[in-house]
Design a protein around this motif. Structure first.
Motif, PDB file in Angstrom:
ATOM      1  N   ALA A 119       4.217  12.413  -7.974  1.00  0.00           N
ATOM      2  CA  ALA A 119       5.295  13.375  -8.186  1.00  0.00           C
ATOM      3  C   ALA A 119       6.295  13.342  -7.036  1.00  0.00           C
ATOM      4  O   ALA A 119       7.507  13.440  -7.244  1.00  0.00           O
ATOM      5  CB  ALA A 119       4.722  14.783  -8.357  1.00  0.00           C
ATOM      6  N   LYS A 120       5.803  13.179  -5.805  1.00  0.00           N
ATOM      7  CA  LYS A 120       6.703  13.086  -4.646  1.00  0.00           C
ATOM      8  C   LYS A 120       7.569  11.837  -4.727  1.00  0.00           C
ATOM      9  O   LYS A 120       8.768  11.879  -4.433  1.00  0.00           O
ATOM     10  CB  LYS A 120       5.893  13.084  -3.349  1.00  0.00           C
ATOM     11  CG  LYS A 120       5.281  14.419  -3.030  1.00  0.00           C
ATOM     12  CD  LYS A 120       4.429  14.342  -1.776  1.00  0.00           C
ATOM     13  CE  LYS A 120       3.688  15.646  -1.556  1.00  0.00           C
ATOM     14  NZ  LYS A 120       2.776  15.584  -0.417  1.00  0.00           N
ATOM     15  N   VAL A 121       6.969  10.719  -5.124  1.00  0.00           N
ATOM     16  CA  VAL A 121       7.725   9.471  -5.254  1.00  0.00           C
ATOM     17  C   VAL A 121       8.807   9.631  -6.318  1.00  0.00           C
ATOM     18  O   VAL A 121       9.970   9.279  -6.098  1.00  0.00           O
ATOM     19  CB  VAL A 121       6.792   8.289  -5.600  1.00  0.00           C
ATOM     20  CG1 VAL A 121       7.592   7.042  -5.953  1.00  0.00           C
ATOM     21  CG2 VAL A 121       5.842   8.001  -4.441  1.00  0.00           C
ATOM     22  N   TYR A 122       8.445  10.177  -7.473  1.00  0.00           N
ATOM     23  CA  TYR A 122       9.422  10.325  -8.554  1.00  0.00           C
ATOM     24  C   TYR A 122      10.541  11.282  -8.172  1.00  0.00           C
ATOM     25  O   TYR A 122      11.714  11.011  -8.438  1.00  0.00           O
ATOM     26  CB  TYR A 122       8.739  10.799  -9.838  1.00  0.00           C
ATOM     27  CG  TYR A 122       7.646   9.878 -10.293  1.00  0.00           C
ATOM     28  CD1 TYR A 122       7.822   8.496 -10.305  1.00  0.00           C
ATOM     29  CD2 TYR A 122       6.419  10.365 -10.691  1.00  0.00           C
ATOM     30  CE1 TYR A 122       6.814   7.646 -10.695  1.00  0.00           C
ATOM     31  CE2 TYR A 122       5.404   9.513 -11.093  1.00  0.00           C
ATOM     32  CZ  TYR A 122       5.607   8.157 -11.090  1.00  0.00           C
ATOM     33  OH  TYR A 122       4.613   7.317 -11.482  1.00  0.00           O
ATOM     34  N   ALA A 123      10.195  12.394  -7.540  1.00  0.00           N
ATOM     35  CA  ALA A 123      11.217  13.356  -7.115  1.00  0.00           C
ATOM     36  C   ALA A 123      12.166  12.716  -6.103  1.00  0.00           C
ATOM     37  O   ALA A 123      13.379  12.920  -6.170  1.00  0.00           O
ATOM     38  CB  ALA A 123      10.557  14.604  -6.537  1.00  0.00           C
ATOM     39  N   ARG A 124      11.624  11.938  -5.176  1.00  0.00           N
ATOM     40  CA  ARG A 124      12.448  11.256  -4.171  1.00  0.00           C
ATOM     41  C   ARG A 124      13.442  10.304  -4.827  1.00  0.00           C
ATOM     42  O   ARG A 124      14.549  10.109  -4.343  1.00  0.00           O
ATOM     43  CB  ARG A 124      11.535  10.490  -3.204  1.00  0.00           C
ATOM     44  CG  ARG A 124      12.295   9.739  -2.118  1.00  0.00           C
ATOM     45  CD  ARG A 124      11.390   8.927  -1.204  1.00  0.00           C
ATOM     46  NE  ARG A 124      10.801   7.828  -1.945  1.00  0.00           N
ATOM     47  CZ  ARG A 124       9.533   7.433  -1.845  1.00  0.00           C
ATOM     48  NH1 ARG A 124       8.705   8.041  -1.025  1.00  0.00           N
ATOM     49  NH2 ARG A 124       9.082   6.424  -2.552  1.00  0.00           N
TER      50      ARG A 124
END
Length: 133
Positions: A119-124
């Protein structure tokens, strides 16, 4: 930027090479499940991206994409449901998952349930991530 890393559909590999990767990276239980059921689950192999280290001729990343149709405002939308996004531990931290993300984003709407790291990767990368569902 890792010129030796290519993004390819998993259909580009001989079946045994993909199977060896799946069991080696995911372990015997999940790897064997993916070997036995993966092509059926993905409804074929043409859409699922992978990463190949061309210097070593080694698969280093994988995700599966399942073609699905969703209804949005009663309109059918063709999309993909994806999961098991994986990059070998020796290659992490190089933004290689971004290459698979771009490959999948070409399909338009993409659905999945990422873990906290994903989720952090996608949000970034500007993807819409809805938490708490």
């Amino acid at each position: 930027m890792d010129d030796n890393i290519q993004t390819l559909p998993i259909s580009a590999y001989e079946r045994q090479k993909l199977n060896d990767f799946l069991i080696g990276e995911f372990g015997n239980i999940k790897g064997s499940f993916l070997v036995k059921n993966g092509e059926w689950w993905r409804r074929g192999d043409w859409e699922s991206p992978s990463l190949l280290d061309t210097d070593l001729d080694r698969i280093i990343g994988y995700t599966h994409c399942i073609p699905v149709t969703v209804l949005i405002n009663q309109e059918p939308i063709e999309t993909v449901w994806w999961g098991d996004v994986y990059v070998n531990t020796n290659y992490r931290g190089k933004r290689l998952q971004s290459r698979m993300n771009e490959f999948v984003k070409q399909r338009g709407l993409v659905l999945g349930f990422p873990n906290d790291v994903g989720a952090k990767v996608y949000a970034r990368e500007g993807w819409g991530v809805i938490r708490g569902i």
